[in-house]
Design a protein around this motif. Structure first.
Motif, PDB file in Angstrom:
ATOM      1  N   LEU A 273       0.836  -1.204   0.000  1.00  0.00           N
ATOM      2  CA  LEU A 273       0.000   0.000   0.000  1.00  0.00           C
ATOM      3  C   LEU A 273       0.873   1.258   0.000  1.00  0.00           C
ATOM      4  O   LEU A 273       0.584   2.233  -0.702  1.00  0.00           O
ATOM      5  CB  LEU A 273      -0.928   0.006   1.221  1.00  0.00           C
ATOM      6  N   HIS A 274       1.937   1.227   0.773  1.00  0.00           N
ATOM      7  CA  HIS A 274       2.881   2.334   0.824  1.00  0.00           C
ATOM      8  C   HIS A 274       3.495   2.577  -0.552  1.00  0.00           C
ATOM      9  O   HIS A 274       3.603   3.728  -1.002  1.00  0.00           O
ATOM     10  CB  HIS A 274       3.988   1.994   1.833  1.00  0.00           C
ATOM     11  N   THR A 275       3.899   1.502  -1.219  1.00  0.00           N
ATOM     12  CA  THR A 275       4.511   1.632  -2.542  1.00  0.00           C
ATOM     13  C   THR A 275       3.508   2.166  -3.554  1.00  0.00           C
ATOM     14  O   THR A 275       3.847   2.995  -4.404  1.00  0.00           O
ATOM     15  CB  THR A 275       5.090   0.281  -2.996  1.00  0.00           C
ATOM     16  N   ALA A 276       2.271   1.699  -3.476  1.00  0.00           N
ATOM     17  CA  ALA A 276       1.232   2.197  -4.387  1.00  0.00           C
ATOM     18  C   ALA A 276       1.045   3.705  -4.209  1.00  0.00           C
ATOM     19  O   ALA A 276       0.969   4.461  -5.189  1.00  0.00           O
ATOM     20  CB  ALA A 276      -0.080   1.469  -4.132  1.00  0.00           C
ATOM     21  N   LEU A 277       0.981   4.165  -2.963  1.00  0.00           N
ATOM     22  CA  LEU A 277       0.832   5.591  -2.707  1.00  0.00           C
ATOM     23  C   LEU A 277       2.064   6.365  -3.152  1.00  0.00           C
ATOM     24  O   LEU A 277       1.953   7.497  -3.644  1.00  0.00           O
ATOM     25  CB  LEU A 277       0.572   5.832  -1.217  1.00  0.00           C
ATOM     26  N   ALA A 278       3.236   5.777  -2.989  1.00  0.00           N
ATOM     27  CA  ALA A 278       4.468   6.454  -3.401  1.00  0.00           C
ATOM     28  C   ALA A 278       4.469   6.699  -4.907  1.00  0.00           C
ATOM     29  O   ALA A 278       4.738   7.810  -5.376  1.00  0.00           O
ATOM     30  CB  ALA A 278       5.678   5.620  -2.987  1.00  0.00           C
ATOM     31  N   ILE A 279       4.166   5.670  -5.679  1.00  0.00           N
ATOM     32  CA  ILE A 279       4.212   5.777  -7.136  1.00  0.00           C
ATOM     33  C   ILE A 279       3.161   6.759  -7.646  1.00  0.00           C
ATOM     34  O   ILE A 279       3.463   7.701  -8.393  1.00  0.00           O
ATOM     35  CB  ILE A 279       4.022   4.389  -7.773  1.00  0.00           C
ATOM     36  N   PHE A 280       1.915   6.556  -7.245  1.00  0.00           N
ATOM     37  CA  PHE A 280       0.854   7.440  -7.713  1.00  0.00           C
ATOM     38  C   PHE A 280       1.005   8.848  -7.138  1.00  0.00           C
ATOM     39  O   PHE A 280       0.682   9.838  -7.802  1.00  0.00           O
ATOM     40  CB  PHE A 280      -0.516   6.862  -7.365  1.00  0.00           C
ATOM     41  N   GLY A 281       1.501   8.947  -5.909  1.00  0.00           N
ATOM     42  CA  GLY A 281       1.698  10.259  -5.309  1.00  0.00           C
ATOM     43  C   GLY A 281       2.700  11.096  -6.081  1.00  0.00           C
ATOM     44  O   GLY A 281       2.487  12.301  -6.298  1.00  0.00           O
ATOM     45  N   CYS A 282       3.786  10.471  -6.517  1.00  0.00           N
ATOM     46  CA  CYS A 282       4.782  11.193  -7.314  1.00  0.00           C
ATOM     47  C   CYS A 282       4.188  11.630  -8.654  1.00  0.00           C
ATOM     48  O   CYS A 282       4.365  12.779  -9.085  1.00  0.00           O
ATOM     49  CB  CYS A 282       6.012  10.313  -7.544  1.00  0.00           C
ATOM     50  N   LEU A 283       3.478  10.725  -9.298  1.00  0.00           N
ATOM     51  CA  LEU A 283       2.896  11.042 -10.604  1.00  0.00           C
ATOM     52  C   LEU A 283       1.848  12.138 -10.524  1.00  0.00           C
ATOM     53  O   LEU A 283       1.709  12.957 -11.444  1.00  0.00           O
ATOM     54  CB  LEU A 283       2.278   9.779 -11.206  1.00  0.00           C
ATOM     55  N   LEU A 330      -4.766   1.676   7.474  1.00  0.00           N
ATOM     56  CA  LEU A 330      -5.625   2.512   6.628  1.00  0.00           C
ATOM     57  C   LEU A 330      -6.314   3.637   7.385  1.00  0.00           C
ATOM     58  O   LEU A 330      -6.521   4.724   6.833  1.00  0.00           O
ATOM     59  CB  LEU A 330      -6.680   1.631   5.949  1.00  0.00           C
ATOM     60  N   ASN A 331      -6.644   3.398   8.635  1.00  0.00           N
ATOM     61  CA  ASN A 331      -7.464   4.369   9.359  1.00  0.00           C
ATOM     62  C   ASN A 331      -6.691   5.245  10.343  1.00  0.00           C
ATOM     63  O   ASN A 331      -7.184   6.303  10.748  1.00  0.00           O
ATOM     64  CB  ASN A 331      -8.584   3.643  10.113  1.00  0.00           C
ATOM     65  N   GLU A 332      -5.493   4.826  10.718  1.00  0.00           N
ATOM     66  CA  GLU A 332      -4.726   5.593  11.700  1.00  0.00           C
ATOM     67  C   GLU A 332      -3.348   6.003  11.197  1.00  0.00           C
ATOM     68  O   GLU A 332      -2.964   7.172  11.308  1.00  0.00           O
ATOM     69  CB  GLU A 332      -4.569   4.787  12.999  1.00  0.00           C
ATOM     70  N   ARG A 333      -2.632   5.071  10.610  1.00  0.00           N
ATOM     71  CA  ARG A 333      -1.224   5.324  10.338  1.00  0.00           C
ATOM     72  C   ARG A 333      -1.012   6.151   9.064  1.00  0.00           C
ATOM     73  O   ARG A 333      -0.386   7.217   9.102  1.00  0.00           O
ATOM     74  CB  ARG A 333      -0.464   3.991  10.243  1.00  0.00           C
ATOM     75  N   LEU A 334      -1.523   5.681   7.942  1.00  0.00           N
ATOM     76  CA  LEU A 334      -1.327   6.421   6.698  1.00  0.00           C
ATOM     77  C   LEU A 334      -2.005   7.794   6.691  1.00  0.00           C
ATOM     78  O   LEU A 334      -1.451   8.748   6.134  1.00  0.00           O
ATOM     79  CB  LEU A 334      -1.802   5.586   5.502  1.00  0.00           C
ATOM     80  N   PRO A 343       5.686  10.699  -0.583  1.00  0.00           N
ATOM     81  CA  PRO A 343       5.781   9.630  -1.580  1.00  0.00           C
ATOM     82  C   PRO A 343       7.172   9.567  -2.192  1.00  0.00           C
ATOM     83  O   PRO A 343       7.631   8.481  -2.585  1.00  0.00           O
ATOM     84  CB  PRO A 343       4.715  10.017  -2.619  1.00  0.00           C
ATOM     85  N   GLN A 344       7.849  10.702  -2.255  1.00  0.00           N
ATOM     86  CA  GLN A 344       9.190  10.720  -2.842  1.00  0.00           C
ATOM     87  C   GLN A 344      10.176   9.900  -1.996  1.00  0.00           C
ATOM     88  O   GLN A 344      11.038   9.214  -2.541  1.00  0.00           O
ATOM     89  CB  GLN A 344       9.681  12.167  -2.978  1.00  0.00           C
ATOM     90  N   ARG A 345      10.039   9.948  -0.665  1.00  0.00           N
ATOM     91  CA  ARG A 345      10.920   9.137   0.190  1.00  0.00           C
ATOM     92  C   ARG A 345      10.598   7.659   0.043  1.00  0.00           C
ATOM     93  O   ARG A 345      11.494   6.818  -0.098  1.00  0.00           O
ATOM     94  CB  ARG A 345      10.781   9.549   1.662  1.00  0.00           C
ATOM     95  N   ILE A 346       9.306   7.333   0.063  1.00  0.00           N
ATOM     96  CA  ILE A 346       8.905   5.927  -0.026  1.00  0.00           C
ATOM     97  C   ILE A 346       9.273   5.340  -1.392  1.00  0.00           C
ATOM     98  O   ILE A 346       9.516   4.149  -1.532  1.00  0.00           O
ATOM     99  CB  ILE A 346       7.388   5.784   0.220  1.00  0.00           C
ATOM    100  N   ALA A 347       9.352   6.185  -2.431  1.00  0.00           N
ATOM    101  CA  ALA A 347       9.663   5.708  -3.784  1.00  0.00           C
ATOM    102  C   ALA A 347      11.132   5.353  -3.979  1.00  0.00           C
ATOM    103  O   ALA A 347      11.496   4.790  -5.014  1.00  0.00           O
ATOM    104  CB  ALA A 347       9.251   6.758  -4.816  1.00  0.00           C
ATOM    105  N   CYS A 348      11.992   5.649  -3.011  1.00  0.00           N
ATOM    106  CA  CYS A 348      13.403   5.280  -3.127  1.00  0.00           C
ATOM    107  C   CYS A 348      13.553   3.755  -3.245  1.00  0.00           C
ATOM    108  O   CYS A 348      12.857   2.999  -2.559  1.00  0.00           O
ATOM    109  CB  CYS A 348      14.188   5.776  -1.913  1.00  0.00           C
ATOM    110  N   ASP A 349      14.447   3.337  -4.137  1.00  0.00           N
ATOM    111  CA  ASP A 349      14.792   1.908  -4.287  1.00  0.00           C
ATOM    112  C   ASP A 349      13.593   1.022  -4.615  1.00  0.00           C
ATOM    113  O   ASP A 349      13.548  -0.150  -4.233  1.00  0.00           O
ATOM    114  CB  ASP A 349      15.478   1.386  -3.011  1.00  0.00           C
ATOM    115  N   THR A 350      12.615   1.571  -5.339  1.00  0.00           N
ATOM    116  CA  THR A 350      11.409   0.798  -5.624  1.00  0.00           C
ATOM    117  C   THR A 350      11.705  -0.466  -6.432  1.00  0.00           C
ATOM    118  O   THR A 350      11.033  -1.492  -6.258  1.00  0.00           O
ATOM    119  CB  THR A 350      10.367   1.666  -6.364  1.00  0.00           C
ATOM    120  N   ILE A 356       9.446  -8.137  -3.857  1.00  0.00           N
ATOM    121  CA  ILE A 356       9.092  -8.594  -2.516  1.00  0.00           C
ATOM    122  C   ILE A 356       7.658  -8.204  -2.182  1.00  0.00           C
ATOM    123  O   ILE A 356       6.858  -9.017  -1.712  1.00  0.00           O
ATOM    124  CB  ILE A 356      10.059  -7.989  -1.478  1.00  0.00           C
ATOM    125  N   ARG A 357       7.311  -6.950  -2.461  1.00  0.00           N
ATOM    126  CA  ARG A 357       6.030  -6.427  -1.997  1.00  0.00           C
ATOM    127  C   ARG A 357       4.845  -6.895  -2.828  1.00  0.00           C
ATOM    128  O   ARG A 357       3.716  -6.891  -2.330  1.00  0.00           O
ATOM    129  CB  ARG A 357       6.099  -4.895  -1.961  1.00  0.00           C
TER     130      ARG A 357
END
Length: 446
Positions: A273-283, A330-334, A343-350, A356-357
């Motif tokens: 979920l984090h990776t999905a948000l990273a990719i779409f967030g950057c775009l 989904l309801n507290e952390r993100l 998203p730019q930080r999470i997108a590192c080393d995708t 794995i993910r």
């Protein structure tokens, strides 16, 4: 007793050192925790030494409040390189000591390499010294978000050790009664230091809270900001004993349980979920994960991917409930507005994270993988992201990903397999042109 940790960055100071602080506060340990870094010396020189190894820890609560405390549990900080003779001599002395119980690591996925000039290469030199000092027992504990992290650490270390040509050395590293490589699952969102938190601390009278970016790109400060939620699950395999970290909330259990927890988190209920948000967030031009969770399309994407595609193949480890874990994500952390994660930080080393993910879930679906919608959509979006053009047609800086292969299409198809190849191609083609990423996302969510 001694515990050495390699990788002196934010997750170590904001989580692992804080666990040790809790034991010290309860007066139930006298173990000395030593921070070492063999990759980015500036962290030691500019953040540890000037502040006497202390860290201001700021917990970012979702209700708008900050909790802060001083972490003073690190007794020494060392540069792990022969270039720093005094530090290196100290490390060698520690590795020759029977009182060294554990060496742990947060060196990120890219740190697990078989190259000599790496942290693992440095570890090999120090472990050879320990072997020659009496083949003393020790636990080598990876705490990185890496599938089967302990196994990967062992594989890399033994590969390098084989080049040493020292009789008995590889056998020593391979003896489970001498050297252990426990599996772990670690989870605590620890973003780069926030200017908002910096100002809050300065307003309270704390000076010299400057955020720095090292020559190697690490962003650090005398403080660490992190979420409150945290998990650490560890295979209980320590040949030379350990301190009672379970009294600070660490879950010690069997290897099979850690494997299930890791797969639940890394391959299903958080990291995809984090990776999905990273990719779409950057775009789509977002600068905050929390702001993405206010976007109806993006929130729906991770909710549906989480509940409809990831949760059905998430293993239930028993010690943590997958559905409850996902709901907290989904309801507290993100959505936590105080968590300055980007998203730019999470997108590192995708490129290192995708197999794995997403690969495990695809594998578990088998022949039914062709029915997936959201996982192949994320893989297609990453291909689109690699064009370095955002959804409005503007140039976009890609996050660091030094190990990314030139043939990114082959990488994605290797993850998705032939059954998903056509679907990934279709989504990718649909995302070409201004506004096409958002339009494709909205169509798939209907």
């Amino acid at each position: 007793m001694y515990w050495i940790h390699f990788g002196a960055g934010n997750i170590f100071r904001g989580f692992i050192a804080a666990l040790h602080q809790e034991l010290l506060d309860k007066k139930i340990t006298d173990t000395k925790l030593i921070a070492a870094d063999g990759y980015d010396f500036e962290i030691i020189d500019k953040i540890y030494k000037p502040y006497k190894n202390k860290t201001e820890l700021v917990i970012l609560r979702g209700d708008g409040y900050f909790e802060h405390s001083v972490i003073d549990s690190i007794s020494e900080s060392l540069v792990a390189s022969p270039e720093r003779k005094s530090d290196w001599d100290r490390l060698c002395k520690l590795f020759a000591s029977s009182d060294l119980q554990m060496v742990s690591f947060t060196i990120t996925e890219k740190g697990y390499t078989k190259l000599e000039n790496s942290t693992i290469g440095t570890l090999c030199d120090l472990m050879l010294h320990r072997y020659e000092s009496g083949a003393l027992p020790v636990a080598l504990v990876s705490m990185d978000n890496y599938s089967h992290n302990g196994d990967r650490l062992k594989e890399c270390l033994i590969s390098i050790a084989q080049n040493r040509n020292k009789p008995g050395f590889v056998e020593y590293l391979s003896d489970p009664e001498k050297v252990s490589f426990p599996l772990t699952m670690i989870d605590k969102i620890t973003p780069n230091p926030s200017p908002i938190v910096q100002k809050m601390l300065q307003d309270k009278g704390l000076k010299d809270m400057n955020i720095i970016k090292t020559a190697k790109g690490t962003i650090v400060a005398p403080f660490v900001n992190a979420e409150k939620t945290q998990y650490l699950v560890v295979e209980d395999w320590f040949p030379n004993g350990r301190e009672p970290l379970e009294k600070a909330g660490v879950i010690f259990t069997h290897r099979e349980i850690v494997d299930k927890v890791e797969k639940m988190k890394v391959c299903a209920c958080l990291n995809p979920l984090h990776t999905a948000l990273a990719i779409f967030g950057c775009l789509l031009g977002f600068k905050s994960i929390a702001m993405e969770m206010k976007d109806d399309d993006l929130r729906t994407l991770v909710e549906r991917m989480g509940y409809e595609e990831e949760l059905p193949v998430a293993l239930d480890p028993g010690v943590l409930n997958p559905k409850e874990f996902l709901e907290t994500v989904l309801n507290e952390r993100l959505p936590n507005p105080n968590l300055p994660d980007t998203p730019q930080r999470i997108a590192c080393d995708t490129s290192q994270k995708l197999p794995i993910r997403f690969g495990e879930a695809i594998k578990l679906y088998g022949n039914k993988a062709c029915n997936l919608k959201f996982i192949p959509l994320v893989l297609a979006a990453w291909l689109r992201y690699r064009q370095a053009i955002d959804d409005e047609g503007n140039p976009m800086e890609l996050s660091p990903d030094p190990a990314c292969p030139e043939d990114i299409f082959s990488l994605v198809y290797a993850i998705g397999g032939e059954m998903l190849k056509d679907k990934i191609d279709s989504y990718y083609n649909e995302m070409q042109g201004n506004g096409a990423v958002r339009a494709c996302l909205m169509r798939i969510l209907k």
